[in-house]
Structures are given as structure tokens and as C-alpha cells.
Design a protein around this motif. Structure first.
Motif, PDB file in Angstrom:
ATOM      1  N   THR A   1       0.810  -1.223   0.000  1.00 40.25           N
ATOM      2  CA  THR A   1       0.000   0.000   0.000  1.00 40.25           C
ATOM      3  C   THR A   1       0.843   1.272   0.000  1.00 40.25           C
ATOM      4  O   THR A   1       0.334   2.346  -0.315  1.00 40.25           O
ATOM      5  N   GLU A   2       2.119   1.146   0.341  1.00 39.86           N
ATOM      6  CA  GLU A   2       2.982   2.334   0.383  1.00 39.86           C
ATOM      7  C   GLU A   2       3.114   2.974  -0.993  1.00 39.86           C
ATOM      8  O   GLU A   2       3.272   4.192  -1.116  1.00 39.86           O
TER       9      GLU A   2
ATOM     10  N   SER B   1      -2.026   2.897  -5.668  1.00 42.46           N
ATOM     11  CA  SER B   1      -2.928   4.020  -5.911  1.00 42.46           C
ATOM     12  C   SER B   1      -3.641   4.445  -4.629  1.00 42.46           C
ATOM     13  O   SER B   1      -4.041   3.610  -3.803  1.00 42.46           O
ATOM     14  N   SER B   2      -3.812   5.755  -4.473  1.00 36.11           N
ATOM     15  CA  SER B   2      -4.501   6.275  -3.282  1.00 36.11           C
ATOM     16  C   SER B   2      -5.952   5.813  -3.243  1.00 36.11           C
ATOM     17  O   SER B   2      -6.553   5.716  -2.169  1.00 36.11           O
ATOM     18  N   HIS B   3      -6.523   5.505  -4.402  1.00 36.61           N
ATOM     19  CA  HIS B   3      -7.905   5.036  -4.457  1.00 36.61           C
ATOM     20  C   HIS B   3      -8.062   3.726  -3.690  1.00 36.61           C
ATOM     21  O   HIS B   3      -9.061   3.521  -2.990  1.00 36.61           O
TER      22      HIS B   3
ATOM     23  N   VAL C   1      -6.105   2.657  -1.216  1.00 37.12           N
ATOM     24  CA  VAL C   1      -5.914   2.947   0.209  1.00 37.12           C
ATOM     25  C   VAL C   1      -7.166   3.594   0.796  1.00 37.12           C
ATOM     26  O   VAL C   1      -7.578   3.294   1.918  1.00 37.12           O
ATOM     27  N   GLU C   2      -7.776   4.475   0.016  1.00 35.04           N
ATOM     28  CA  GLU C   2      -8.969   5.188   0.484  1.00 35.04           C
ATOM     29  C   GLU C   2     -10.147   4.242   0.690  1.00 35.04           C
ATOM     30  O   GLU C   2     -10.947   4.439   1.609  1.00 35.04           O
TER      31      GLU C   2
ATOM     32  N   GLU D   1      -2.108   6.692   7.501  1.00 34.26           N
ATOM     33  CA  GLU D   1      -2.316   7.114   6.107  1.00 34.26           C
ATOM     34  C   GLU D   1      -3.787   6.993   5.693  1.00 34.26           C
ATOM     35  O   GLU D   1      -4.327   7.880   5.034  1.00 34.26           O
ATOM     36  N   THR D   2      -4.426   5.907   6.092  1.00 32.79           N
ATOM     37  CA  THR D   2      -5.810   5.703   5.668  1.00 32.79           C
ATOM     38  C   THR D   2      -6.781   6.634   6.394  1.00 32.79           C
ATOM     39  O   THR D   2      -7.864   6.922   5.873  1.00 32.79           O
TER      40      THR D   2
ATOM     41  N   SER E   1      -6.682   9.645   6.659  1.00 34.39           N
ATOM     42  CA  SER E   1      -6.797  10.953   5.991  1.00 34.39           C
ATOM     43  C   SER E   1      -8.193  11.150   5.427  1.00 34.39           C
ATOM     44  O   SER E   1      -8.622  12.288   5.208  1.00 34.39           O
ATOM     45  N   TRP E   2      -8.916  10.048   5.181  1.00 37.80           N
ATOM     46  CA  TRP E   2     -10.251  10.118   4.585  1.00 37.80           C
ATOM     47  C   TRP E   2     -11.312   9.932   5.657  1.00 37.80           C
ATOM     48  O   TRP E   2     -11.199   9.045   6.524  1.00 37.80           O
TER      49      TRP E   2
END
Length: 466
Positions: free
Chosen positions: A224-225, A228-230, A232-233, A299-300, A302-303
Motif C-alpha cells: 500500500t505504500e 494508488s490512493s484510491h 488505500v482510500e 495514512e488511511t 486521511s479520509w
């Protein structure tokens, strides 16, 4: 005298390993130009990767370790010459499994595919080979990590007629994936190419094997590092549930309310024969997995969607309990405070921090004791909680656990202006409430709030003679 005094043997300096300070048995030279005993430098790189002990130059875990045959012969010759003076002879070390062995195992993988990994001896051989940094690089270049991930998928998805999954070789595969790691270029796309991978890793997170969960979290972080941010989100809530469950297991093991990690390892690991290939430090693996778990949560979160899921799953309670159990671990504290600062952006998150018997106390205690990064995150938590939570619930708690005193210290000591502004804002917002508590020195507090943070910093420097 009736006997001759034994003459002290002077060992040439260049025979001594800089790490162990003992005569080298198997001298190898690193890319930084320094020679070490092989066993010492391998252990060093497993604990402190990317750093040469002497030069501090970058030294990756898979760095070339070139045998220094000339020096080894000199050491052996010197030992023979001084054998009568008590020096122990050093035998020629066995060469570690090298490129030909790796190439042969890779050929077997390509020829027999998943069937090769299903054989017990294949994974055993690969793990022994992966103990050498050069071999790990060769494995990555040949795509061994891809074969291992597909094998994990196969282990966790195929069922027999009775509905049981064939997980033989799963633990070895996960451990091997941790050793060789997934290169960043592949990590960017691997989760997007096959949905079954995340499903398989999620399944492992919900099983009982403690170390399989640890290695799975390390692999998740690896993937996950860079992805795509999608992805992770939109992580599946079951992934979060598994990660939080792992942190809970860690806390329980540290508090000895459940079988210790060592007991768990012994009971869950079948014997692999006379030679156990894994030389990994289990304590270090757990610490790395905890760090990776916290980085994923940070990191996750953030949403807002993920924050809501994490709060509902009890993440705040487990984070606070983890910090209480894992005291004096700088990186873990920084990550924990970072995750908490994001989770308390929601009303439910703030309520959970206040509901925990030690929530505000733990955050307060870490203030001014860990690092500037931890200070910034701790003050963000205290600021958000004090500003948006019911005042009657917050003020008394801040007084009882010593938060007010700590905030005054932030204003008096050599802290950044940004930190002073945050502390000043909290104290000022509840100034009238502090008057109700006899333990608060209102004269001191008034003086601190009447001067600007910059003046307070100048005053501190003048007091200490800076």
C-alpha cells in the motif's frame, strides 16, 4: 620464578571486526569499503538496515558482501603461528548458498510453477538462500515475490471437499516475502491487477496465527505504500478490523493476559527438521509489524470514510492501550499520536478519547518527552478535544491529569512558536474555568498569557544564557 610468564598476544588491528571487536572468522567487505565478520554484519543489517556501522553510508539489506579471501588467509596463518600461545585456529568457513543455488531454484519455480512451492523442501531452500542479501536481490529480479504472492492466494482460496483450506506452506511464504520484499515498481500495480490478493491477506488477518498476521501486515504496508490512493482510500473494513485485532493481540501479549508471543510461536510453528532456516528476530518482527500497522492507520485515516470505520471498530481504545504497553518507543508514539490526531477530527473520535480512562493522561504525559513531532501531534489532539468537546467534560480532566501544568511548561520552555501558539490558545479558551480550581496558579497563568510566544522564547533564552 619457577615458570615463565605468558607473553600477551598482540592481535593486528585489521584482524578485528569493528562490530564484535573480535578476530574475524569470515571477513567480508561491504560496498562502503569496510571489512566485517560476515555473521556480525548480516545481523547488524537485519536490525539497522541501510547504515554502515563505521562510515554511516547507505548500506541496503541486500548489499554485496564480498569475501576477503586474502585477509582470511592472513588471519588463519597468524592463528596457526600463535597456536602454542593459546590462539585458537580458525577453520575455512563454508561458502553461503550463492547465485548457482538461487538460479537453480528459480528454474524449478519457472518449470513447475505453484507445484514447486507446494513441495516442503522448495520453500525451505528459498528461505535459507534468502538469508544472504545478494540472493534476495536475485530473487526479486526473477520475480520470486510474484510467485509467492500467487501461492499465498492459492493457499487461502482453494478448499477441499470438507471446506478446509490447504494452508501448508503459508507461513513460510509470508516469512519469505518479508525477507525479500516486493520491489516498489511491482508494489504500485500488484493490488490493482488481482483483487484476490487483498482478499487472501484479509483472510489471513482474521486467523489465529499471530506471526502470520504480523508478516501479512508487513506485506500490506509494503504494497500500500506505493499503490494508488484510491485503493488505500477504499480499503475493506475487514482489513481495518484485522489490523486492530492484531494490535489488540500485541497489547494482550505484552500485558501477559494471553499466551506470550514466544508461547504462540512455539505452539503454532511445526518443526521444520534439524535445521530451522529462519534466523529472524521475532521481537523485531513484531515491532516492525506494529509500526507498519500504525503507518497504515495513519495514512488511511486521511479520509473521513476511513476515520468513521476506525472509530466504530474501537481503534482509539486500542491505540491508547498500545501506547501504555509500548512505552518509550519514539516511532510508535509518534505514529500513535498522529493517528489519534486524525481520528479525533470526528465527534465520535473525541468522545472515545475522553471516554478512555487514560486517554488525555497518555497524550499529556508524552508531551515534551518524546520529540517535536510528537509534541505537535499531542497538542493538536488536546486543542481539538478542548475546543470541540463539551467544556464541562474536558476542563476537569485537563486539570486532574496535569495537562494545564504541561501547557504552561510549553510556554515557559524552549519550544517552537507554533507549539506555543497551540498551548496558549487552549489555556486562553478556558481561562475563566481554570479559576475554579485552587491547584491552578492563576498569577503565573495570567503572566504567561499576557506575553507573546516570541517574548516568552526570548525570555527563556536570556534565562539560560543563549
Amino acid at each position: 620464578m619457577d615458570h615463565e610468564e605468558e607473553e600477551e598476544v598482540e592481535i593486528p588491528n585489521y584482524f578485528i571486526c569493528p562490530i564484535s571487536l573480535e578476530i574475524m572468522k569470515d571477513p567480508v567487505t561491504t560496498v562502503s569499503g569496510i571489512t566485517y565478520d560476515r555473521q556480525c554484519i548480516v545481523k547488524w543489517l537485519e536490525k539497522v538496515p541501510s547504515s554502515c556501522p563505521v562510515t554511516k553510508q547507505p548500506l541496503p539489506l541486500d548489499s554485496d558482501l564480498t569475501p576477503n579471501h586474502m585477509l582470511r588467509r592472513l588471519i588463519q596463518h597468524w592463528c596457526v603461528e600463535n597456536e602454542t600461545r593459546g590462539v585458537v585456529r580458525i577453520s575455512t568457513p563454508r561458502a553461503p548458498p550463492g547465485k548457482p543455488n538461487v538460479v537453480q531454484e528459480i528454474k524449478n519455480l519457472k518449470k513447475f510453477g505453484q507445484e514447486a512451492l507446494g513441495r516442503e523442501d522448495t520453500l525451505h531452500k528459498l528461505e535459507v538462500l534468502a538469508m544472504e542479501g545478494n540472493n534476495r536481490r536475485l530473487m526479486c529480479e526473477a520475480g520470486v515475490h510474484k510467485s509467492l504472492i500467487l501461492f499465498v492466494v492459492k493457499c487461502t482460496s482453494e478448499e477441499d471437499e470438507e471446506g478446509r483450506r490447504h494452508i501448508k506452506g503459508l507461513d513460510e511464504s509470508l516469512r519469505l516475502l518479508h525477507l525479500i520484499s516486493v520491489p516498489s515498481n511491482d508494489a504500485k500495480t500488484i493490488l490493482m491487477e488481482d483483487d484476490r490478493i487483498m482478499e487472501s491477506l484479509t483472510w489471513v488477518l482474521h486467523q489465529e496465527d499471530f506471526f502470520n498476521k504480523a508478516y501479512t501486515i508487513l506485506l500490506l504496508r509494503n504494497l500500500t505504500e506505493y499503490t494508488s490512493s484510491h485503493i488505500v482510500e477504499r480499503l475493506n473494513p475487514e482489513v481495518f478490523k484485522g489490523i486492530i485485532g492484531f494490535l489488540k493481540d500485541v497489547v494482550n501479549s505484552l500485558n501477559r493476559t494471553s499466551p506470550s508471543v514466544r508461547d504462540t510461536v512455539q505452539s503454532s510453528r511445526p518443526s521444520l527438521g534439524k535445521t530451522e532456516p529462519s534466523k529472524l528476530d521475532h521481537t523485531l518482527v513484531i515491532k516492525q509489524a506494529v509500526t507498519s500497522a500504525l503507518m497504515i492507520l495513519l495514512e488511511t485515516s486521511s479520509w473521513s470514510r476511513n476515520r468513521s470505520i476506525l472509530v466504530d471498530l474501537g481503534a482509539i481504545y486500542e491505540l491508547i492501550e498500545l501506547e501504555i504497553s509500548y512505552a518509550d518507543e519514539k516511532r510508535i508514539t509518534e505514529l500513535m499520536l498522529g493517528a489519534l490526531s486524525r481520528l479525533c477530527c470526528s465527534a465520535n473520535g473525541r468522545a472515545e478519547i475522553l471516554a478512555h480512562r487514560s486517554g488525555i493522561a497518555v497524550v499529556t504525559k508524552r508531551l515534551l518527552r518524546v520529540s517535536p513531532a510528537a509534541d505537535d501531534r499531542a497538542l493538536s489532539i488536546l486543542s481539538t478535544v478542548s475546543k470541540f468537546s463539551p467544556e464541562n467534560m474536558v476542563v476537569e480532566e485537563l486539570v486532574n491529569v496535569g495537562t494545564v501544568e504541561k501547557l504552561c511548561n510549553v510556554l515557559r520552555l524552549d519550544c517552537g512558536l507554533n507549539l506555543k501558539e497551540k498551548a496558549r490558545e487552549i489555556l486562553k479558551d478556558h481561562f475563566d474555568e481554570w479559576k475554579k480550581f485552587p491547584c491552578i496558579d492563576m498569577t503565573l497563568l495570567t503572566n504567561l498569557l499576557s506575553s507573546s510566544p516570541k517574548d516568552q522564547l526570548n525570555e527563556f533564552h536570556s534565562r539560560v544564557g543563549v
